[in-house]
Design a protein around this motif. Sequence first.
Motif, PDB file in Angstrom:
ATOM      1  N   TYR A   1      12.526 -37.373  -8.907  1.00 46.88           N
ATOM      2  CA  TYR A   1      13.445 -37.578 -10.034  1.00 46.88           C
ATOM      3  C   TYR A   1      13.048 -36.688 -11.217  1.00 46.88           C
ATOM      4  N   LYS A   2      11.761 -36.601 -11.466  1.00 47.25           N
ATOM      5  CA  LYS A   2      11.275 -35.758 -12.555  1.00 47.25           C
ATOM      6  C   LYS A   2      11.701 -34.311 -12.346  1.00 47.25           C
ATOM      7  N   LYS A   3      11.572 -33.842 -11.098  1.00 44.57           N
ATOM      8  CA  LYS A   3      11.981 -32.468 -10.792  1.00 44.57           C
ATOM      9  C   LYS A   3      13.494 -32.304 -10.895  1.00 44.57           C
ATOM     10  N   ALA A   4      14.239 -33.334 -10.455  1.00 40.34           N
ATOM     11  CA  ALA A   4      15.696 -33.269 -10.528  1.00 40.34           C
ATOM     12  C   ALA A   4      16.159 -33.231 -11.985  1.00 40.34           C
ATOM     13  N   ARG A   5      15.536 -34.049 -12.825  1.00 34.29           N
ATOM     14  CA  ARG A   5      15.875 -34.057 -14.258  1.00 34.29           C
ATOM     15  C   ARG A   5      15.577 -32.708 -14.904  1.00 34.29           C
ATOM     16  N   ALA A   6      14.556 -32.037 -14.386  1.00 32.54           N
ATOM     17  CA  ALA A   6      14.180 -30.731 -14.933  1.00 32.54           C
ATOM     18  C   ALA A   6      15.004 -29.598 -14.340  1.00 32.54           C
ATOM     19  N   GLY A   7      15.914 -29.941 -13.412  1.00 33.41           N
ATOM     20  CA  GLY A   7      16.754 -28.924 -12.798  1.00 33.41           C
ATOM     21  C   GLY A   7      16.098 -28.167 -11.676  1.00 33.41           C
ATOM     22  N   GLU A   8      14.933 -28.666 -11.235  1.00 35.12           N
ATOM     23  CA  GLU A   8      14.210 -27.974 -10.163  1.00 35.12           C
ATOM     24  C   GLU A   8      14.731 -28.346  -8.780  1.00 35.12           C
ATOM     25  N   ILE A   9      15.434 -29.484  -8.664  1.00 35.32           N
ATOM     26  CA  ILE A   9      16.028 -29.905  -7.391  1.00 35.32           C
ATOM     27  C   ILE A   9      17.523 -30.077  -7.603  1.00 35.32           C
ATOM     28  N   LYS A  10      18.296 -29.384  -6.819  1.00 38.49           N
ATOM     29  CA  LYS A  10      19.752 -29.487  -6.901  1.00 38.49           C
ATOM     30  C   LYS A  10      20.248 -30.552  -5.910  1.00 38.49           C
ATOM     31  N   ASN A  11      21.457 -31.040  -6.135  1.00 38.64           N
ATOM     32  CA  ASN A  11      22.117 -31.994  -5.226  1.00 38.64           C
ATOM     33  C   ASN A  11      21.243 -33.218  -4.985  1.00 38.64           C
ATOM     34  N   PHE A  12      20.626 -33.748  -6.056  1.00 38.97           N
ATOM     35  CA  PHE A  12      19.752 -34.906  -5.897  1.00 38.97           C
ATOM     36  C   PHE A  12      20.531 -36.186  -6.176  1.00 38.97           C
TER      37      PHE A  12
END
Length: 206
Positions: A151-162
């Motif tokens: 989630y932390k990575k998704a919030r930072a834009g590091e993971i797409k389509n989360f």
Amino acid sequence: MTDQKATNVTWHEGEVTRADRYRLLKQKGATIWFTGLSGSGKSTIAVALEKALHQQGKLCYRLDGDNVRLGINKNLGFSAEDRTENIRRIGEIAKLFVDAGVIALSSFVSPYRDDRDLVRKLHEDAGIDFIEVHVDVPLAVAEERDPKGLYKKARAGEIKNFTGISDPYEAPLKPELVLPSHELSLEAEIKAVLKLLNARDIVPTT
């Protein structure tokens, strides 16, 4: 539904039936499909249920999201199309396990309702049990747990389509069981699943 590309293919029945396999194993196969947000507790419940069923002498096999993506589905990403194909393949695998007499424990985010409904139909058309279990927690709880830091990575834009952040999660409308894992102990969750399996005569009370 995925189109049939291969032509001139026919399903071949053997002389050993599903009922024969069930009698040999002294059990009935079924798929228990755990769905929910990342961090909801799906895998934790499936691992504990696998142990509980094994202790009761039941043959089961756990299909886990990361494990499957490291093998048969390693060529799939997380686009909507790839998620659909991921779940379709898993559904077919689970169906084969159940046909063999094994209790398949499937723990996948499986965020799209249509994809889960397709897996249910695969089972229903084959005359085998499919039990959908919604491991239901608020997004804030799943994000607070964040065991993999996703989630932390998704919030930072590091993971797409989360799922839950940049992709939707479509909760089941009529699951066989809902487990609010932020309100229940793991022991209570396992008892609830086993109670349902008893009621469905998948794991009869001895």
